[in-house]
Design an enzyme around this catalytic site. Sequence first.
Site, PDB file in Angstrom:
ATOM      1  N   GLY A  71      22.640  31.966  -6.021  1.00  0.00           N
ATOM      2  CA  GLY A  71      22.112  31.173  -4.927  1.00  0.00           C
ATOM      3  C   GLY A  71      22.920  31.349  -3.662  1.00  0.00           C
ATOM      4  O   GLY A  71      22.751  30.586  -2.707  1.00  0.00           O
ATOM      5  N   THR A  72      23.798  32.350  -3.635  1.00  0.00           N
ATOM      6  CA  THR A  72      24.609  32.603  -2.446  1.00  0.00           C
ATOM      7  C   THR A  72      23.749  33.231  -1.359  1.00  0.00           C
ATOM      8  O   THR A  72      22.951  34.135  -1.629  1.00  0.00           O
ATOM      9  CB  THR A  72      25.782  33.547  -2.780  1.00  0.00           C
ATOM     10  OG1 THR A  72      26.523  33.006  -3.883  1.00  0.00           O
ATOM     11  CG2 THR A  72      26.710  33.693  -1.577  1.00  0.00           C
ATOM     12  N   THR A  73      23.913  32.760  -0.131  1.00  0.00           N
ATOM     13  CA  THR A  73      23.163  33.310   0.995  1.00  0.00           C
ATOM     14  C   THR A  73      24.105  34.072   1.926  1.00  0.00           C
ATOM     15  O   THR A  73      25.313  34.049   1.774  1.00  0.00           O
ATOM     16  CB  THR A  73      22.446  32.196   1.770  1.00  0.00           C
ATOM     17  OG1 THR A  73      23.421  31.274   2.293  1.00  0.00           O
ATOM     18  CG2 THR A  73      21.480  31.437   0.875  1.00  0.00           C
ATOM     19  N   SER A  97      17.322  31.472  -2.446  1.00  0.00           N
ATOM     20  CA  SER A  97      18.186  30.963  -1.378  1.00  0.00           C
ATOM     21  C   SER A  97      18.367  29.460  -1.494  1.00  0.00           C
ATOM     22  O   SER A  97      19.246  28.885  -0.846  1.00  0.00           O
ATOM     23  CB  SER A  97      17.590  31.310  -0.008  1.00  0.00           C
ATOM     24  OG  SER A  97      16.306  30.720   0.137  1.00  0.00           O
ATOM     25  N   HIS A 132      23.339  21.511   8.054  1.00  0.00           N
ATOM     26  CA  HIS A 132      24.187  21.609   6.868  1.00  0.00           C
ATOM     27  C   HIS A 132      25.609  21.148   7.196  1.00  0.00           C
ATOM     28  O   HIS A 132      25.974  20.996   8.362  1.00  0.00           O
ATOM     29  CB  HIS A 132      24.228  23.042   6.325  1.00  0.00           C
ATOM     30  CG  HIS A 132      23.005  23.418   5.552  1.00  0.00           C
ATOM     31  ND1 HIS A 132      21.865  23.918   6.148  1.00  0.00           N
ATOM     32  CD2 HIS A 132      22.724  23.346   4.225  1.00  0.00           C
ATOM     33  CE1 HIS A 132      20.944  24.153   5.224  1.00  0.00           C
ATOM     34  NE2 HIS A 132      21.441  23.811   4.048  1.00  0.00           N
ATOM     35  N   HIS A 133      26.388  21.002   6.148  1.00  0.00           N
ATOM     36  CA  HIS A 133      27.788  20.586   6.276  1.00  0.00           C
ATOM     37  C   HIS A 133      28.613  21.631   7.036  1.00  0.00           C
ATOM     38  O   HIS A 133      28.224  22.799   7.142  1.00  0.00           O
ATOM     39  CB  HIS A 133      28.397  20.352   4.888  1.00  0.00           C
ATOM     40  CG  HIS A 133      28.190  21.510   3.953  1.00  0.00           C
ATOM     41  ND1 HIS A 133      28.983  22.632   3.956  1.00  0.00           N
ATOM     42  CD2 HIS A 133      27.253  21.720   2.995  1.00  0.00           C
ATOM     43  CE1 HIS A 133      28.568  23.482   3.042  1.00  0.00           C
ATOM     44  NE2 HIS A 133      27.507  22.953   2.440  1.00  0.00           N
ATOM     45  N   LYS A 136      29.647  25.284   5.648  1.00  0.00           N
ATOM     46  CA  LYS A 136      28.721  26.397   5.455  1.00  0.00           C
ATOM     47  C   LYS A 136      29.042  27.502   6.449  1.00  0.00           C
ATOM     48  O   LYS A 136      29.082  27.272   7.662  1.00  0.00           O
ATOM     49  CB  LYS A 136      27.272  25.924   5.618  1.00  0.00           C
ATOM     50  CG  LYS A 136      26.250  27.006   5.282  1.00  0.00           C
ATOM     51  CD  LYS A 136      24.854  26.429   5.176  1.00  0.00           C
ATOM     52  CE  LYS A 136      23.822  27.504   4.868  1.00  0.00           C
ATOM     53  NZ  LYS A 136      24.113  28.222   3.607  1.00  0.00           N
ATOM     54  N   GLY A 142      20.010  30.428   4.494  1.00  0.00           N
ATOM     55  CA  GLY A 142      19.095  31.301   3.767  1.00  0.00           C
ATOM     56  C   GLY A 142      17.752  30.643   3.543  1.00  0.00           C
ATOM     57  O   GLY A 142      16.699  31.300   3.595  1.00  0.00           O
TER      58      GLY A 142
END
Length: 243
Positions: A71-73, A97, A132-133, A136, A142
């Site tokens: 799940g890495t973008t 993603s 997002h946090h 990131k 993604g």
Amino acid sequence: MKITLIGYGRMGHAIEQVAHSRGHKIVGRIDKDDQASIPSETDVVIDFSTPDSAYNNIRRAIESGFPVVSGTTGWTDRIEEIRAQVRERDGAFFYSSNFSIGVFLFRHLVREAAKLINNLPQYSDVQMEEVHHVHKLDYPSGTALTVAGDIISEMDRYRDTRAYLGNAEKPTLAEDQLLIHSLREGEVPGIHRVAFSSPQDVIRLEHEAFGREGFAMGAVMAAEFLQGKKGWYGMEDMLHFDK
């Protein structure tokens, strides 16, 4: 199921908790670009590492014969190389993603809205925002790029995306570019918004994650789904949606 985690940050810890709750065992924890060996008893590798290390981590795992869920973008400019490797090695790979089932449903709602609006030129302004946090590393997310791809696939007026971060000056867009505004705030797990605007009104669709558990649950479900399979898979396959 015996799992090796690559990337033992916040998501890695969340996946570990969900895996234990579903009766699985974590047999390896490899942090980011650590070159430690993957334990031989591993049934599946789950990768949530970093954009810089993901490609090498995934390639190494597939070369060693392990099924991989990732799940890495931020690394997918090389995803076709991984696709070729999966074919050559007769491997198993599951990529998304975003592993949230809610995000997957959100994508389908956005796609259906884009399909309807494609023939309504008064809704000429489509914009996206993702939050997002602050940890990131990549932008746009993604997931935002995936959702943008869904919109582009259904709307004739768009061919490409353009993104900007935070309070940077809003870029000048070409007529066929879809704008994505990225924000990094606090510890926000993830918010994605799409707005379809006309001179008279605006239609908004939004998905907000309340924590990482939904992403972790989806990743563990993907690992369960991948057992005994060969080939390339995504959320559509696991949830039996038409692509």
